[in-house]
Design a protein around this motif. Structure first.
Motif, PDB file in Angstrom:
ATOM      1  N   HIS A  47       0.938  -1.085   0.106  1.00 40.11           N
ATOM      2  CA  HIS A  47       0.169  -0.001  -0.036  1.00 40.11           C
ATOM      3  C   HIS A  47       0.988   1.375  -0.061  1.00 40.11           C
ATOM      4  O   HIS A  47       0.566   2.303  -0.556  1.00 40.11           O
ATOM      5  CB  HIS A  47      -0.904  -0.057   1.316  1.00 40.11           C
ATOM      6  N   ALA A  48       2.048   1.188   0.529  1.00 39.79           N
ATOM      7  CA  ALA A  48       2.947   2.283   0.610  1.00 39.79           C
ATOM      8  C   ALA A  48       3.532   2.579  -0.909  1.00 39.79           C
ATOM      9  O   ALA A  48       3.412   3.655  -1.250  1.00 39.79           O
ATOM     10  CB  ALA A  48       4.156   1.984   1.551  1.00 39.79           C
ATOM     11  N   ARG A  49       3.836   1.472  -1.515  1.00 39.21           N
ATOM     12  CA  ARG A  49       4.171   1.787  -2.932  1.00 39.21           C
ATOM     13  C   ARG A  49       3.124   2.090  -3.852  1.00 39.21           C
ATOM     14  O   ARG A  49       3.398   2.979  -4.669  1.00 39.21           O
ATOM     15  CB  ARG A  49       4.794   0.322  -3.426  1.00 39.21           C
ATOM     16  N   LEU A  50       1.887   1.740  -3.600  1.00 36.13           N
ATOM     17  CA  LEU A  50       0.739   2.228  -4.401  1.00 36.13           C
ATOM     18  C   LEU A  50       0.520   3.811  -4.018  1.00 36.13           C
ATOM     19  O   LEU A  50       0.465   4.547  -4.925  1.00 36.13           O
ATOM     20  CB  LEU A  50      -0.480   1.558  -4.148  1.00 36.13           C
ATOM     21  N   ALA A  51       0.807   3.998  -2.716  1.00 37.07           N
ATOM     22  CA  ALA A  51       0.654   5.365  -2.396  1.00 37.07           C
ATOM     23  C   ALA A  51       1.571   6.557  -3.107  1.00 37.07           C
ATOM     24  O   ALA A  51       1.238   7.323  -3.602  1.00 37.07           O
ATOM     25  CB  ALA A  51       0.466   5.744  -0.997  1.00 37.07           C
ATOM     26  N   GLY A  52       2.789   5.921  -3.080  1.00 41.51           N
ATOM     27  CA  GLY A  52       3.679   6.536  -3.902  1.00 41.51           C
ATOM     28  C   GLY A  52       3.474   7.043  -5.404  1.00 41.51           C
ATOM     29  O   GLY A  52       3.719   7.910  -5.997  1.00 41.51           O
ATOM     30  N   ARG A  53       3.143   5.871  -6.089  1.00 40.48           N
ATOM     31  CA  ARG A  53       2.912   5.846  -7.536  1.00 40.48           C
ATOM     32  C   ARG A  53       1.571   6.713  -7.787  1.00 40.48           C
ATOM     33  O   ARG A  53       1.860   7.504  -8.701  1.00 40.48           O
ATOM     34  CB  ARG A  53       2.670   4.423  -7.795  1.00 40.48           C
ATOM     35  N   LEU A  54       0.524   6.589  -7.031  1.00 40.50           N
ATOM     36  CA  LEU A  54      -0.665   7.459  -7.314  1.00 40.50           C
ATOM     37  C   LEU A  54      -0.082   8.926  -7.023  1.00 40.50           C
ATOM     38  O   LEU A  54      -0.526   9.769  -7.867  1.00 40.50           O
ATOM     39  CB  LEU A  54      -1.821   6.894  -6.364  1.00 40.50           C
ATOM     40  N   ALA A  55       0.397   9.180  -5.843  1.00 42.59           N
ATOM     41  CA  ALA A  55       0.898  10.686  -5.755  1.00 42.59           C
ATOM     42  C   ALA A  55       1.770  11.054  -7.026  1.00 42.59           C
ATOM     43  O   ALA A  55       1.696  12.358  -7.248  1.00 42.59           O
ATOM     44  CB  ALA A  55       1.618  10.820  -4.374  1.00 42.59           C
ATOM     45  N   ARG A  56       2.722  10.500  -7.485  1.00 37.67           N
ATOM     46  CA  ARG A  56       3.407  10.742  -8.496  1.00 37.67           C
ATOM     47  C   ARG A  56       2.563  10.996  -9.747  1.00 37.67           C
ATOM     48  O   ARG A  56       2.817  12.137 -10.441  1.00 37.67           O
ATOM     49  CB  ARG A  56       4.431   9.715  -8.614  1.00 37.67           C
ATOM     50  N   LEU A  57       1.585  10.206 -10.013  1.00 38.33           N
ATOM     51  CA  LEU A  57       0.850  10.203 -11.135  1.00 38.33           C
ATOM     52  C   LEU A  57      -0.009  11.618 -11.195  1.00 38.33           C
ATOM     53  O   LEU A  57      -0.323  12.291 -11.971  1.00 38.33           O
ATOM     54  CB  LEU A  57       0.054   9.153 -11.388  1.00 38.33           C
ATOM     55  N   ALA A  58      -0.650  11.948  -9.892  1.00 34.87           N
ATOM     56  CA  ALA A  58      -1.556  12.910  -9.569  1.00 34.87           C
ATOM     57  C   ALA A  58      -0.648  14.172  -9.733  1.00 34.87           C
ATOM     58  O   ALA A  58      -1.349  15.270 -10.435  1.00 34.87           O
ATOM     59  CB  ALA A  58      -2.065  12.827  -8.354  1.00 34.87           C
ATOM     60  N   SER A  59       0.563  14.323  -9.236  1.00 39.96           N
ATOM     61  CA  SER A  59       1.411  15.532  -9.259  1.00 39.96           C
ATOM     62  C   SER A  59       1.988  15.794 -10.642  1.00 39.96           C
ATOM     63  O   SER A  59       2.606  16.812 -10.684  1.00 39.96           O
ATOM     64  CB  SER A  59       2.201  15.460  -8.102  1.00 39.96           C
ATOM     65  N   GLY A  60       2.410  14.542 -11.263  1.00 42.29           N
ATOM     66  CA  GLY A  60       3.437  14.746 -12.398  1.00 42.29           C
ATOM     67  C   GLY A  60       4.699  14.854 -11.927  1.00 42.29           C
ATOM     68  O   GLY A  60       5.665  15.272 -12.822  1.00 42.29           O
ATOM     69  N   ASN A  61       4.989  14.529 -10.708  1.00 43.47           N
ATOM     70  CA  ASN A  61       6.300  14.876 -10.065  1.00 43.47           C
ATOM     71  C   ASN A  61       7.020  13.426  -9.907  1.00 43.47           C
ATOM     72  O   ASN A  61       6.362  12.696  -8.908  1.00 43.47           O
ATOM     73  CB  ASN A  61       6.252  15.808  -8.856  1.00 43.47           C
ATOM     74  N   ALA A  62       8.017  13.332 -10.107  1.00 45.50           N
ATOM     75  CA  ALA A  62       8.763  11.758 -10.130  1.00 45.50           C
ATOM     76  C   ALA A  62       9.373  11.725  -8.839  1.00 45.50           C
ATOM     77  O   ALA A  62       9.983  10.746  -8.426  1.00 45.50           O
ATOM     78  CB  ALA A  62       9.667  11.192 -11.249  1.00 45.50           C
ATOM     79  N   ALA A  63       9.537  12.835  -8.027  1.00 46.08           N
ATOM     80  CA  ALA A  63       9.857  12.858  -6.732  1.00 46.08           C
ATOM     81  C   ALA A  63       8.899  12.955  -5.711  1.00 46.08           C
ATOM     82  O   ALA A  63       9.443  13.220  -4.203  1.00 46.08           O
ATOM     83  CB  ALA A  63      11.077  13.948  -6.696  1.00 46.08           C
ATOM     84  N   GLU A  64       7.765  12.997  -6.139  1.00 41.98           N
ATOM     85  CA  GLU A  64       6.468  13.001  -5.072  1.00 41.98           C
ATOM     86  C   GLU A  64       6.642  11.924  -4.466  1.00 41.98           C
ATOM     87  O   GLU A  64       6.484  10.872  -4.794  1.00 41.98           O
ATOM     88  CB  GLU A  64       5.163  13.268  -5.670  1.00 41.98           C
ATOM     89  N   LEU A  65       6.690  12.053  -2.996  1.00 40.75           N
ATOM     90  CA  LEU A  65       6.704  10.749  -2.136  1.00 40.75           C
ATOM     91  C   LEU A  65       7.808   9.848  -2.322  1.00 40.75           C
ATOM     92  O   LEU A  65       7.846   8.823  -3.029  1.00 40.75           O
ATOM     93  CB  LEU A  65       5.433   9.988  -2.140  1.00 40.75           C
TER      94      LEU A  65
END
Length: 449
Positions: free
Chosen positions: A325-343
């Motif tokens: 779930h942590a990995r999914l949280a990171g991936r979804l946050a990056r998709l939402a922000s367009g920032n590959a360094a998000e989370l």
């Protein structure tokens, strides 16, 4: 007065989960006889051990036990039921009818097996909302995990079999008054309040719960804005559930509120939650599986809303492995922000440990620091996920990155809670896993007939 160290755990790398998410090379962790951490740091700087203390040399790395901030663990016995339905149909057509058949022993069987699953994933603390409080506590004490238990308070069709919401509220208050907010060996049990949701309780119930919790310093754990449909009436009257909670006085001074999901929020909702320090248990796996949406994690973090990670129950997200779930949280946050360094990997590790503990108001968990409980996880690095372990430029960041993005729960070998080893080489030390599985399977089979 300091408490003598009874055991020293030593490993090539220790992740104390301090704010900088540092890596201690050739580190040691000293556990005192009261089950708390006496010292953590490099071996070369470690204090002299008492003659009676023992040393355990462990390969791999050590880190704090993970905190699962939102779960319904006894629902292991309901796993797989209604798996392709949206939230409200899943609840009303499948879950609630099945839960109506559960007995206290059924809940205990589900919780014991769930505790085993949590430990095998390195989760030492779970925030639970469920019923049959005695049986849940008994299961936790049997398996040796740690729980923040918020017994459910609900007023919905079929749930009157457990009494009115007033009865449920009074029962929780009486239990806290009798047993204390925290109790059990190593303070393994913390009690709080679990008002199910704004849409399953009358408006007058919410401030009543909040007042009782404030009086006792207890956590209020509530489902909030998981889907747009669930709280349509509250939105029509108040604008949103956070606005409703603020207007009713649920939020405010001395309140400890944990909002599970918090998917459908606007900017004003986020401002309200930040103002009142309402914490969010982000459950990306469950929200994705039920097609409920994704919490606005980037905006929540920018507003400094306390954030934690949760799996939700094993009947909605299906697994209790917080790492996935942590990995999914990171991936979804990056998709939402367009920032590959998000989370980043460090952010995710802290969300699952230090920040998760802070979000539920526990400064005695979530980090390997003196005075905190010795809830410790030993992870193997004998795996393709870890190819570069040596110290050097970038090696520390790489170690954390490999742990979070490529490693995870499958590599957990040993777990200690309050200094007691409760998982050894992947198997629980207090309960028999085969027996726990058999007991839960028997319950599941009966529920499906």
């Amino acid at each position: 007065m300091s408490v003598p160290t009874v055991v020293r755990l030593a490993a090539p790398a220790v992740l104390p989960c301090d704010p900088a998410c540092s890596v201690i090379r050739d580190g040691v962790l000293d556990v005192a006889e009261d089950g708390r951490i006496a010292w953590c740091g490099p071996r070369a700087q470690a204090p002299e051990l008492p003659s009676a203390a023992s040393v355990r040399e462990l390969p791999g790395l050590l880190l704090p036990g993970l905190v699962n901030a939102h779960c319904h663990t006894p629902m292991t016995v309901l796993r797989g039921m209604g798996g392709d339905l949206p939230l409200m149909r899943w609840l009303t057509e499948v879950m609630w009818p099945a839960e109506a058949k559960l007995t206290g022993p059924d809940v205990r069987a589900g919780m014991v097996l769930g505790c085993v699953e949590l430990l095998r994933a390195g989760v030492t603390t779970s925030v639970e909302m469920y019923f049959y409080t005695d049986e849940v506590i008994d299961a936790v004490l049997a398996a040796g995990t740690r729980v923040v238990l918020t017994p459910g308070i609900i007023s919905a069709p079929g749930w009157d079999r457990l009494g009115t919401w007033q009865h449920m509220l009074a029962e929780v208050s009486a239990r806290i008054d009798a047993d204390g907010l925290r109790h059990g060996p190593g303070e393994r049990i913390e009690l709080g309040y679990g008002p199910h949701a704004a849409y399953t309780l009358p408006a007058e119930a919410l401030p009543a719960v909040a007042d009782a919790a404030r009086e006792r310093g207890a956590l209020v754990h509530i489902h909030l804005a998981e889907t747009r449909e669930e709280d349509a009436a509250q939105r029509a009257e108040y604008g949103s559930v956070p606005r409703m909670l603020e207007r009713l006085g649920v939020l405010g001074a001395r309140s400890r509120v944990l909002a599970a999901h918090a998917v459908h929020l606007d900017s004003e909702d986020i401002t309200i939650m930040a103002r009142h320090r309402v914490a969010v248990a982000h459950c990306p796996g469950s929200n994705a599986k039920l097609a409920a949406g994704t919490a606005p994690v980037v905006a929540l973090r920018q507003a400094a809303v306390p954030l934690a990670l949760g799996t939700d129950g094993p009947a909605s997200s299906d697994d209790l492995d917080l790492w996935s779930h942590a990995r999914l949280a990171g991936r979804l946050a990056r998709l939402a922000s367009g920032n590959a360094a998000e989370l980043t990997a460090s952010d995710l590790l802290l969300l699952a440990t230090r920040h998760g503990a802070a979000a539920i108001g526990r400064d005695d968990l979530g980090a390997l620091e003196p005075g905190r409980w010795a809830d410790v996880v030993h992870v193997s690095t004998d795996d393709p996920a870890f190819l570069g372990l040596d110290d050097g430029p970038g090696a520390d960041a790489g170690l954390v990155s490999n742990l979070m993005w490529a490693g995870g729960g499958r590599l957990v070998r040993d777990v200690w809670v309050a200094g007691e080893q409760v998982l050894a080489d992947g198997e629980p030390t207090r309960v028999d896993r085969s027996r726990a599985q058999a007991d839960a399977r028997a319950v599941a089979a009966r529920l499906r007939t």
